[in-house]
Scaffold this motif. Structure first.
Motif, PDB file in Angstrom:
ATOM      1  N   UNK A   1       6.708  51.082 -64.936  1.00 21.71           N
ATOM      2  CA  UNK A   1       6.769  49.781 -64.199  1.00 21.71           C
ATOM      3  C   UNK A   1       7.871  50.026 -63.296  1.00 21.71           C
ATOM      4  N   UNK A   2       8.199  51.054 -62.925  1.00 23.88           N
ATOM      5  CA  UNK A   2       9.230  51.455 -62.106  1.00 23.88           C
ATOM      6  C   UNK A   2       8.762  51.295 -60.598  1.00 23.88           C
ATOM      7  N   UNK A   3       9.541  50.660 -59.714  1.00 25.49           N
ATOM      8  CA  UNK A   3       8.902  50.543 -58.219  1.00 25.49           C
ATOM      9  C   UNK A   3       9.860  51.430 -57.569  1.00 25.49           C
ATOM     10  N   UNK A   4       9.049  52.208 -56.392  1.00 29.15           N
ATOM     11  CA  UNK A   4       9.652  53.044 -55.621  1.00 29.15           C
ATOM     12  C   UNK A   4       9.142  52.737 -54.268  1.00 29.15           C
ATOM     13  N   UNK A   5      10.099  53.122 -53.245  1.00 26.86           N
ATOM     14  CA  UNK A   5       9.494  53.075 -52.000  1.00 26.86           C
ATOM     15  C   UNK A   5       8.800  54.163 -51.539  1.00 26.86           C
ATOM     16  N   UNK A   6       7.362  54.067 -51.110  1.00 25.11           N
ATOM     17  CA  UNK A   6       6.575  54.821 -50.501  1.00 25.11           C
ATOM     18  C   UNK A   6       6.541  55.254 -49.294  1.00 25.11           C
ATOM     19  N   UNK A   7       7.066  56.075 -48.630  1.00 28.07           N
ATOM     20  CA  UNK A   7       6.955  56.399 -47.107  1.00 28.07           C
ATOM     21  C   UNK A   7       5.545  56.501 -46.673  1.00 28.07           C
ATOM     22  N   UNK A   8       5.048  55.787 -45.649  1.00 26.64           N
ATOM     23  CA  UNK A   8       3.740  55.630 -45.185  1.00 26.64           C
ATOM     24  C   UNK A   8       3.427  55.621 -43.555  1.00 26.64           C
ATOM     25  N   UNK A   9       2.541  56.246 -42.956  1.00 24.26           N
ATOM     26  CA  UNK A   9       2.405  56.097 -41.393  1.00 24.26           C
ATOM     27  C   UNK A   9       1.149  55.688 -41.208  1.00 24.26           C
ATOM     28  N   UNK A  10       0.769  54.526 -40.447  1.00 25.51           N
ATOM     29  CA  UNK A  10      -0.436  54.372 -40.010  1.00 25.51           C
ATOM     30  C   UNK A  10      -0.317  54.437 -38.387  1.00 25.51           C
ATOM     31  N   UNK A  11      -1.152  55.153 -37.883  1.00 27.32           N
ATOM     32  CA  UNK A  11      -1.299  55.416 -36.195  1.00 27.32           C
ATOM     33  C   UNK A  11      -2.451  54.915 -35.688  1.00 27.32           C
ATOM     34  N   UNK A  12      -2.867  53.924 -35.010  1.00 28.75           N
ATOM     35  CA  UNK A  12      -3.819  53.695 -34.340  1.00 28.75           C
ATOM     36  C   UNK A  12      -4.475  54.702 -33.330  1.00 28.75           C
ATOM     37  N   UNK A  13      -5.683  55.130 -33.355  1.00 30.94           N
ATOM     38  CA  UNK A  13      -6.103  56.290 -32.488  1.00 30.94           C
ATOM     39  C   UNK A  13      -7.241  55.825 -31.802  1.00 30.94           C
TER      40      UNK A  13
END
Length: 86
Positions: A8-20
């Protein structure tokens, strides 16, 4: 953010969304999650729901079976690999 199921550990997850691309019916985005070495192009409908999520799911529609489209998990074949199961 992601939550590990076992602890149940919460971690930051780096994500990128780029509109194409964008049109009146659908939009295409490039998604990147470096922690999982996963990258793909997502296709979403005008409401923002996924039509194609390579390596994860693709939406299919059978007019005789459903009144609305439903996702099918496990379809597709994107570059990289899908996020691992916790």
């Amino acid at each position: 953010m992601r939550v590990r199921a076992a602890t149940a550990e919460v971690e930051r997850l780096e994500q990128t969304y780029e509109r194409l691309t964008d049109d009146h019916n659908a939009s295409r985005f490039r998604y990147d999650a470096p922690a999982f070495e996963f990258e793909c192009e997502l296709l979403v409908d005008s409401a923002g729901f996924a039509l194609d999520y390579p390596g994860i799911a693709s939406r299919v529609f059978h007019p005789g079976l459903h009144s609305t489209p439903r996702p099918v998990v496990g379809a597709g074949g994107g570059r990289g690999r899908p996020p691992p199961k916790p």
